[in-house]
Design an enzyme around this catalytic site. Structure first.
Site, short mmCIF file in Angstrom:
data_model
loop_
_atom_site.label_atom_id
_atom_site.label_comp_id
_atom_site.label_asym_id
_atom_site.label_seq_id
_atom_site.Cartn_x
_atom_site.Cartn_y
_atom_site.Cartn_z
N ASP A 53 5.92 -77.03 -64.76
CA ASP A 53 4.60 -76.41 -65.01
C ASP A 53 4.00 -77.02 -66.25
O ASP A 53 2.83 -77.39 -66.30
CB ASP A 53 4.76 -74.93 -65.40
CG ASP A 53 5.04 -74.04 -64.26
OD1 ASP A 53 5.63 -74.55 -63.30
OD2 ASP A 53 4.71 -72.86 -64.34
N ASP A 70 4.97 -65.30 -65.67
CA ASP A 70 6.01 -66.00 -64.90
C ASP A 70 6.88 -66.81 -65.86
O ASP A 70 6.37 -67.38 -66.81
CB ASP A 70 5.38 -66.99 -63.90
CG ASP A 70 4.49 -66.25 -62.89
OD1 ASP A 70 3.55 -66.87 -62.39
OD2 ASP A 70 4.74 -65.05 -62.68
N GLU A 112 -7.04 -70.05 -58.76
CA GLU A 112 -6.32 -70.06 -57.49
C GLU A 112 -7.29 -69.72 -56.35
O GLU A 112 -7.55 -70.51 -55.46
CB GLU A 112 -5.13 -69.09 -57.52
CG GLU A 112 -4.00 -69.58 -58.41
CD GLU A 112 -2.89 -68.54 -58.62
OE1 GLU A 112 -3.15 -67.33 -58.47
OE2 GLU A 112 -1.77 -68.95 -58.96
N ASP A 172 -4.75 -74.56 -61.72
CA ASP A 172 -3.37 -74.09 -61.75
C ASP A 172 -2.54 -75.35 -61.57
O ASP A 172 -2.41 -75.85 -60.46
CB ASP A 172 -3.13 -73.08 -60.61
CG ASP A 172 -1.74 -72.47 -60.73
OD1 ASP A 172 -1.45 -71.50 -60.00
OD2 ASP A 172 -0.94 -72.97 -61.55
N LEU A 226 0.54 -76.24 -61.53
CA LEU A 226 1.64 -76.28 -60.57
C LEU A 226 1.90 -74.84 -60.09
O LEU A 226 2.61 -74.07 -60.73
CB LEU A 226 2.89 -76.88 -61.21
CG LEU A 226 3.81 -77.65 -60.26
CD1 LEU A 226 3.06 -78.71 -59.47
CD2 LEU A 226 4.93 -78.32 -61.03
N ASP A 227 1.30 -74.50 -58.96
CA ASP A 227 1.44 -73.13 -58.45
C ASP A 227 2.70 -73.05 -57.58
O ASP A 227 3.02 -73.97 -56.84
CB ASP A 227 0.23 -72.78 -57.60
CG ASP A 227 0.42 -71.42 -56.95
OD1 ASP A 227 0.30 -70.41 -57.66
OD2 ASP A 227 0.79 -71.37 -55.76
N GLU A 253 -3.90 -71.93 -65.98
CA GLU A 253 -2.95 -70.80 -65.95
C GLU A 253 -2.01 -70.90 -67.14
O GLU A 253 -1.51 -69.91 -67.65
CB GLU A 253 -2.14 -70.80 -64.65
CG GLU A 253 -1.03 -69.74 -64.70
CD GLU A 253 -0.36 -69.46 -63.38
OE1 GLU A 253 0.22 -70.39 -62.80
OE2 GLU A 253 -0.46 -68.32 -62.92
N GLU A 254 -1.77 -72.13 -67.59
CA GLU A 254 -0.76 -72.32 -68.64
C GLU A 254 -1.30 -72.12 -70.05
O GLU A 254 -0.56 -72.25 -71.02
CB GLU A 254 -0.15 -73.74 -68.52
CG GLU A 254 0.39 -74.07 -67.14
CD GLU A 254 1.44 -73.09 -66.64
OE1 GLU A 254 1.57 -72.95 -65.42
OE2 GLU A 254 2.09 -72.45 -67.48
P1 P6P Z 1 5.35 -63.06 -54.10
C1 P6P Z 1 3.79 -68.21 -56.52
O1 P6P Z 1 4.31 -67.56 -57.65
C2 P6P Z 1 2.52 -67.49 -56.14
O2 P6P Z 1 1.60 -67.52 -57.16
C3 P6P Z 1 1.94 -68.11 -54.88
O3 P6P Z 1 2.14 -69.48 -54.82
C4 P6P Z 1 2.66 -67.38 -53.78
O4 P6P Z 1 1.94 -67.30 -52.57
C5 P6P Z 1 2.85 -65.99 -54.39
O5 P6P Z 1 2.83 -66.15 -55.80
C6 P6P Z 1 4.17 -65.40 -53.98
O6 P6P Z 1 4.24 -64.13 -54.59
O7 P6P Z 1 5.02 -61.80 -54.82
O8 P6P Z 1 5.17 -62.94 -52.60
O9 P6P Z 1 6.68 -63.68 -54.46
#
Ligand code: P6P
Length: 327
Positions: A76, A70, A277, A118, A120-121, A99-100
């Site tokens: 993040d 990402d 996660e 994680d 900052l998800d 994650e980082e």
């Molecule tokens: P998509 C955000 O990047 C994440 O990790 C989750 O928070 C979120 O539910 C999912 O990915 C969204 O992914 O493929 O639906 O855009």
């Protein structure tokens, strides 16, 4: 599953709540309590930065990429620094999986706990002011304190967690966590800088009418996933997908519902990460009476083989997850 033994009145401050429930786990002579306080402290700092992200120029990608490929958003990176620093200073954690960071970070060798986080998800949502979250798991190390960290300390099944939870930086900021005795939710009062118990002994409705999935990937779903989605629509369920896992999970926890990130053509093992996660949210879901599986197996029983491995993720109201598994 034991309910939290010591009921606390709404409005109890987090510190007092942690202290009054400290004796719930045999071995933690205050160590786990200190860890939870370290995490809560870091979340207050991150909360302040998240809330003013639009003002000082920390929005926008920092240009580097994280483990998931990402675009790494500046927040993040800041959140990762804040949580790592708070855990380092607290002294209770010996290793941090994030994650980082590509590999785990060695913290205090004498610490007894391994944290997976994680920081900052959902950070791609920062620029559009959508709720984002921190997800954390806490494990007890297997090897003796003072010795080098071993693989057995790092790659533990989710069922080995001693605590887990999340912070949701939303319309209000909430900390929701479990230590294996039910789930409790705290709401942050920024003018006092403290979390207060707002959702004692959270229970997830056993049924629900909300399904959360990115239907844009419909074409790459398996036929069984498509069949389940048809079933949801035939039943007249509501589709709700914020695209921020913690926000979708939390809404479904309170209202009942299922969140699905299945395997897709692009991500055969799904997109979400097991260690920082899915395991944490699976533990919270189960402790609230819900369920979490990879479509076949209990998420908490999956033996990790690598830090950043992904897993398909079906989590939420027990009957909905069981129904989805039947498909
Ligand atoms: P998509 C955000 O990047 C994440 O990790 C989750 O928070 C979120 O539910 C999912 O990915 C969204 O992914 O493929 O639906 O855009």
């Amino acid at each position: 599953m034991e309910e939290s033994r010591i009921a606390q009145p709404i409005g109890t401050a987090l510190d007092r709540f942690i202290k009054s429930n400290q004796d719930q786990f045999a071995f933690a002579s205050g160590e786990l309590s200190q860890l939870l306080r370290d995490i809560a402290l870091a979340s207050k700092v991150v909360n302040r930065e998240v809330n003013k992200a639009g003002l000082i120029d920390i929005m926008g990608a920092m240009g580097s990429m994280n483990m998931g490929g990402d675009q790494q958003q500046k927040l993040d990176v800041l959140a990762n620094i804040r949580f790592s620093r708070a855990l380092m200073k607290g002294g209770e954690a010996c290793a941090l999986i994030s994650e980082e960071s590509e590999s785990y970070l060695d913290l205090n060798n004498h610490g007894s706990y391994v944290i997976a986080i994680d920081p900052l998800d959902g950070s791609s949502n920062i620029d559009v002011n959508v709720s984002i979250g921190t997800i954390f798991s806490i494990y007890r190390r297997k090897s003796p304190p003072g010795t080098p960290i071993q693989q057995q300390d790092i790659l533990q099944k989710g069922s080995e967690q001693v605590a887990a939870g999340y912070i949701l930086y939303g319309s209000s900021t909430m900390l929701v966590y479990t230590t294996g005795y039910g789930v409790n939710g705290f709401t942050y009062e920024p003018t006092l800088g403290e979390y207060f118990l707002s959702h004692p002994n959270l229970r997830q409705p056993i049924n629900g009418k909300i399904f959360s999935v990115n239907e844009g990937s419909y074409k790459s779903f398996s036929q069984s996933v498509r069949n389940y989605l048809h079933h949801c629509k035939d039943e007249g369920y509501t589709g709700r997908y914020i695209g921020s896992l913690v926000a979708d999970f939390h809404r479904n926890l309170l209202k009942g519902g299922i969140y699905i990130y299945p395997s897709t053509a692009k991500d055969p093992n799904g997109k979400l990460r097991l260690m920082y996660e899915c395991n944490a949210l699976a533990f919270v879901a189960e402790q609230a009476g819900g369920k979490a599986s990879d479509g076949k197996n209990r998420v908490l029983d999956i033996q990790p083989t690598s830090l950043h491995q992904r897993t398909p993720f079906y989590v939420g109201s027990r009957n909905m997850v069981e129904e989805a598994e039947k498909f």
